[in-house]
Design a protein around this motif. Structure first.
Motif, PDB file in Angstrom:
ATOM      1  N   LEU A 188      37.822  38.446  51.467  1.00 32.70           N
ATOM      2  CA  LEU A 188      36.799  39.268  50.825  1.00 32.70           C
ATOM      3  C   LEU A 188      36.611  40.513  51.676  1.00 32.70           C
ATOM      4  N   LYS A 189      36.903  41.673  51.088  1.00 35.02           N
ATOM      5  CA  LYS A 189      36.697  42.953  51.763  1.00 35.02           C
ATOM      6  C   LYS A 189      35.512  43.651  51.116  1.00 35.02           C
ATOM      7  N   VAL A 190      34.562  44.127  51.926  1.00 33.51           N
ATOM      8  CA  VAL A 190      33.350  44.774  51.422  1.00 33.51           C
ATOM      9  C   VAL A 190      33.159  46.114  52.124  1.00 33.51           C
ATOM     10  N   ASP A 191      32.989  47.174  51.335  1.00 33.70           N
ATOM     11  CA  ASP A 191      32.727  48.518  51.873  1.00 33.70           C
ATOM     12  C   ASP A 191      31.849  49.236  50.864  1.00 33.70           C
ATOM     13  N   HIS A 213      38.148  34.225  54.689  1.00 30.26           N
ATOM     14  CA  HIS A 213      37.945  35.337  55.632  1.00 30.26           C
ATOM     15  C   HIS A 213      37.164  36.443  54.938  1.00 30.26           C
ATOM     16  N   VAL A 214      36.227  37.022  55.658  1.00 28.59           N
ATOM     17  CA  VAL A 214      35.441  38.153  55.170  1.00 28.59           C
ATOM     18  C   VAL A 214      35.582  39.297  56.164  1.00 28.59           C
ATOM     19  N   VAL A 215      35.904  40.487  55.673  1.00 26.38           N
ATOM     20  CA  VAL A 215      35.877  41.692  56.506  1.00 26.38           C
ATOM     21  C   VAL A 215      34.989  42.703  55.792  1.00 26.38           C
ATOM     22  N   ALA A 216      33.901  43.092  56.445  1.00 25.22           N
ATOM     23  CA  ALA A 216      32.921  43.971  55.815  1.00 25.22           C
ATOM     24  C   ALA A 216      32.595  45.141  56.730  1.00 25.22           C
ATOM     25  N   GLU A 217      32.530  46.336  56.132  1.00 28.61           N
ATOM     26  CA  GLU A 217      31.976  47.484  56.836  1.00 28.61           C
ATOM     27  C   GLU A 217      30.469  47.412  56.658  1.00 28.61           C
ATOM     28  N   VAL A 218      29.736  47.351  57.758  1.00 31.27           N
ATOM     29  CA  VAL A 218      28.289  47.127  57.706  1.00 31.27           C
ATOM     30  C   VAL A 218      27.580  48.232  58.467  1.00 31.27           C
ATOM     31  N   HIS A 219      26.550  48.796  57.824  1.00 33.25           N
ATOM     32  CA  HIS A 219      25.735  49.823  58.472  1.00 33.25           C
ATOM     33  C   HIS A 219      24.591  49.148  59.216  1.00 33.25           C
ATOM     34  N   ASP A 220      24.473  49.455  60.493  1.00 31.62           N
ATOM     35  CA  ASP A 220      23.435  48.840  61.324  1.00 31.62           C
ATOM     36  C   ASP A 220      22.125  49.613  61.168  1.00 31.62           C
TER      37      ASP A 220
END
Length: 262
Positions: A188-191, A213-220
């Motif tokens: 799972l790719k999240v952006d 597997h999950v790869v996510a771009e996350v804003h802190d």
């Protein structure tokens, strides 16, 4: 509103393939993907027939990268922005067998939401508008690329030109799994520009075991990064967080989460 293919901007990649874009900037990230993509870790162990879900697919370059690296993947790509979706659908149809494009957003619950779209920076389309965070991240990018003052002034002058806001359809990732008969998600790719947590909250508790597997771009921002890591950890994933060099000084991080034994 339907966007015609004739309204799209064609750009040739180095290998000659023609990519439909909203503007020439859309393909600028392509060379860097082959020099250490943040999604490389997620591709480890994938094979033909595996399912990848690409949330925030933009024009499809990530899906193209995935299918170039692992031929035979089944990719479900989601992009709600009108012009960007038109590019994604055209690129998938011409260049990516096995990739299906959907013109909906994913969130915590089905319905409708307002999308903010910047025509000059289409990768920043979002359901969670935050001008201050956008500006912080773009300032970090300009700093890290060493952009001079004259070019910076030109950049900021056109940054929000022609901004559009319009409603889009929202569904949940849990409903996608049901409707598309997905029993296992290899990646799972999240952006989705600050809307990461609602995407993950759209998975029902009993469905999390399907994800490897999950790869996510996350804003802190507003505790978002910690909340994403906590949610994935509670669902049985081991997580690591890192920041790409281009975003040092900004809020953007990558969360890579792998299920034990996957």
């Amino acid at each position: 509103m339907t966007v015609a293919v004739s309204d799209l901007f064609p750009v040739a990649l180095a290998d000659g393939r023609i990519i439909s874009c909203t503007n020439p900037q859309d393909t600028m990230v392509w060379p860097s993907m082959w020099e250490g993509s943040p999604y490389d870790d997620g591709l480890a162990g994938l094979g033909a027939g595996d399912v990848v879900i690409d949330v925030g697919a933009h024009i499809g370059l990530t899906a193209l990268y995935f299918t170039d690296r692992v031929p035979g993947l089944r990719v479900l790509s989601f992009e709600p922005a009108r012009r960007t979706y038109a590019c994604l659908a055209d690129n998938a149809a011409r260049l990516m067998p096995g990739v299906r494009a959907f013109d909906v957003a994913l969130g915590a619950q089905p319905g409708r939401a307002e999308l903010t779209f910047l025509p000059n920076h289409t990768m920043m389309a979002t359901l969670v508008a935050d001008d201050a965070d956008d500006e912080r991240n773009m300032a970090a990018v300009l700093d890290n690329f060493g952009v001079d003052d004259t070019a910076r002034e030109e950049f900021w002058r056109g940054f929000r030109d022609g901004v559009e806001r319009y409603p889009v359809q929202v569904t949940t990732l849990g409903d996608v799994l049901d409707e598309q008969d997905v029993e296992e998600v290899a990646l799972l790719k999240v952006d989705v520009e600050r809307a990461e947590l609602p995407v993950l909250r759209g998975v029902r508790p009993d469905q999390w075991a399907r994800f490897r597997h999950v790869v996510a771009e996350v804003h802190d921002v507003d505790g978002n990064l910690a909340a994403v890591v906590d949610l994935l950890s509670r669902q049985g994933f081991s997580t690591k967080v890192f920041q790409e060099d281009v975003f040092v000084g900004g809020s953007v991080h990558i969360v890579s989460a792998r299920r034990a034994g996957a």
